[in-house]
Design a protein around this motif. Structure first.
Motif, PDB file in Angstrom:
ATOM      1  N   SER A   1      -5.052   1.527   6.226  1.00 15.35           N
ATOM      2  CA  SER A   1      -4.437   2.842   6.400  1.00 15.35           C
ATOM      3  C   SER A   1      -4.183   3.484   5.041  1.00 15.35           C
ATOM      4  O   SER A   1      -4.019   2.808   4.030  1.00 15.35           O
ATOM      5  N   ARG A   2      -4.155   4.817   5.041  1.00 13.29           N
ATOM      6  CA  ARG A   2      -3.931   5.557   3.802  1.00 13.29           C
ATOM      7  C   ARG A   2      -2.448   5.614   3.482  1.00 13.29           C
ATOM      8  O   ARG A   2      -1.608   5.540   4.356  1.00 13.29           O
ATOM      9  N   ASP A   3      -2.166   5.810   2.204  1.00 11.16           N
ATOM     10  CA  ASP A   3      -0.796   5.952   1.761  1.00 11.16           C
ATOM     11  C   ASP A   3      -0.283   7.329   2.158  1.00 11.16           C
ATOM     12  O   ASP A   3      -0.895   8.346   1.841  1.00 11.16           O
ATOM     13  N   GLU A   4       0.831   7.385   2.861  1.00  8.43           N
ATOM     14  CA  GLU A   4       1.358   8.654   3.347  1.00  8.43           C
ATOM     15  C   GLU A   4       1.846   9.543   2.219  1.00  8.43           C
ATOM     16  O   GLU A   4       1.906  10.754   2.364  1.00  8.43           O
TER      17      GLU A   4
END
Length: 87
Positions: A52-55
């Motif tokens: 998942s990408r860093d928010e």
């Protein structure tokens, strides 16, 4: 932690297969099922987190609008008619 669930699930499965008590076998099979489901859930959750990408890197709408305006200004500046050569 996920590997601990897998190990405990396999141990419960072995105990269920080796015992002669029906009650102990049912309890161990249920424990093995729960532990193996927990292992699969934790393994899948760790895979999802790893890709998942860093928010914090996501743009908010206001910043996105500002970047679009800057890009449009650069585009319009690049399309300005060239000045005639001096001389």
């Amino acid at each position: 932690m996920a590997w601990l669930f897998l190990l405990l699930g396999l141990v419960a499965m072995v105990v269920a297969m080796k015992t002669t008590s029906m009650l102990l076998m049912v309890v161990c099979l249920l424990a093995a099922l729960v532990l193996l489901v927990l292992w699969a859930y934790n393994w899948y959750a760790s895979r999802v987190v790893s890709v998942s990408r860093d928010e914090s890197l996501m743009l908010d709408p206001e910043e996105l609008r500002r970047l679009r305006e800057q890009a449009q200004a650069r585009k319009l500046a690049g399309q300005a008619p060239p000045e005639p050569p001096a001389g």
